[in-house]
Design a protein around this motif. Sequence first.
Motif, mmCIF file in Angstrom:
data_model
loop_
_atom_site.group_PDB
_atom_site.id
_atom_site.type_symbol
_atom_site.label_atom_id
_atom_site.label_comp_id
_atom_site.label_asym_id
_atom_site.label_seq_id
_atom_site.Cartn_x
_atom_site.Cartn_y
_atom_site.Cartn_z
ATOM 1 N N LYS A 1 0.833 -1.193 0.000
ATOM 2 C CA LYS A 1 0.000 0.000 0.000
ATOM 3 C C LYS A 1 0.870 1.246 0.000
ATOM 4 O O LYS A 1 1.828 1.355 0.717
ATOM 5 N N ASP B 1 -6.371 7.130 -2.814
ATOM 6 C CA ASP B 1 -6.855 5.757 -2.768
ATOM 7 C C ASP B 1 -6.013 4.846 -3.631
ATOM 8 O O ASP B 1 -6.440 3.760 -3.991
ATOM 9 N N ASP C 1 -12.199 -2.929 -7.538
ATOM 10 C CA ASP C 1 -12.523 -2.579 -6.158
ATOM 11 C C ASP C 1 -11.252 -2.608 -5.312
ATOM 12 O O ASP C 1 -10.346 -3.414 -5.551
ATOM 13 N N LYS D 1 -10.606 -2.538 -1.123
ATOM 14 C CA LYS D 1 -11.276 -2.488 0.166
ATOM 15 C C LYS D 1 -10.435 -3.205 1.197
ATOM 16 O O LYS D 1 -9.982 -4.329 0.969
ATOM 17 N N ASP D 2 -10.247 -2.530 2.346
ATOM 18 C CA ASP D 2 -9.431 -3.093 3.417
ATOM 19 C C ASP D 2 -8.050 -3.433 2.858
ATOM 20 O O ASP D 2 -7.355 -2.587 2.331
ATOM 21 N N ASN D 3 -7.663 -4.700 2.906
ATOM 22 C CA ASN D 3 -6.337 -5.107 2.447
ATOM 23 C C ASN D 3 -6.397 -5.886 1.135
ATOM 24 O O ASN D 3 -5.491 -6.642 0.814
ATOM 25 N N LEU D 4 -7.497 -5.684 0.369
ATOM 26 C CA LEU D 4 -7.699 -6.480 -0.836
ATOM 27 C C LEU D 4 -7.959 -5.606 -2.057
ATOM 28 O O LEU D 4 -8.588 -4.552 -1.961
ATOM 29 N N GLU E 1 -8.454 -11.822 -6.731
ATOM 30 C CA GLU E 1 -8.414 -11.050 -5.495
ATOM 31 C C GLU E 1 -6.976 -11.077 -4.989
ATOM 32 O O GLU E 1 -6.393 -12.137 -4.824
ATOM 33 N N GLU F 1 -4.040 -9.722 -2.164
ATOM 34 C CA GLU F 1 -3.784 -9.147 -0.850
ATOM 35 C C GLU F 1 -2.755 -8.021 -0.983
ATOM 36 O O GLU F 1 -1.678 -8.221 -1.543
#
Length: 319
Positions: free
Chosen positions: A23, A28, A225, A227-230, A268, A270
Amino acid sequence: MKQTKFAYYLLICLSLLFIIAEKSFGGDKVTLKLNLKKGDVFHYNMTTVQNISQSIKKQDINIKQTMTFDYLMDVKNIDAEGSYVIDATYDKIKISLNSMGSDESYDSEDTTVTLSKTGKIYSCLKGATLGIVLTSSGKVTKVTGINKLIDKMIATMGIKDESMEKTMRTSLQSMVGEETMKQSFGNGFDIYPDGPVSVGSTWTKEMNMKIISSVTIKNEYKVTDIKDNLVNIDVKSTISTDPGAKGIEMMSMTMNYKLKGSQKGNSEMEIGSGMVTKSTITQDISGTVSMSGLSDDGKDNSWPISILSTITITTDKRK
């Protein structure tokens, strides 16, 4: 019939093969790349459900198979260039196949059954370890352990003729040799964009492999998308072979594939580790296969083929 046997055998060999982020701060956007630590161990499961249809000399040959491969990926070291030195070990293998009215299966966890010739070839994979050197951007720079695995497969086949063994070894090197496996593993990891991305971001990657032929896969990725850690990523691709590529040589015969198709799916990822936690891809490929070097050369020794596949991948961290 010889065409049928060779086409079937090559498909068995090919089935042995067949499919990240940190991250950033600000807005965003996330920077997608591999971010592992020495001592990390991941369990990687890949299941392929495949329907292969061919029509050879007016004989329809339909193969339905399900192949499940479980690997343990152990990060042994991080070298001076920052690349990850990984041991990838085949942990479990499960195969079920139906072709021409007969069923065959192999389960590495079932030690009570007598193995068929095909089962013995698959059994060579159980416990086999390949060494992989992987950069944080998903580039595979080195694969080791392939020659040892090929030696074991050749010994298991029990080929007595020296010339035939040499031909088989050459064929296996072209299909599962170091360069081919670098491309194969690389295609599973070389998916990252060059810079930070956000929802709606797109990028493309072109992958080239040489297995049954020179195969080019052009992928287009899109972030759907975060969201959170994904991060969720859609992919759509075109697949094609080089019509002028050299075919696969086996026992004085050469097989050439002219194929085109597409694939689409979703993954998906991480953000913390950069590992894909789950992915589903569907492929639709069709074209023709031709064989030369037969005693009846001069006749039309080509036939249509179609391959429909669904590939599901899951990854979880063991430690």
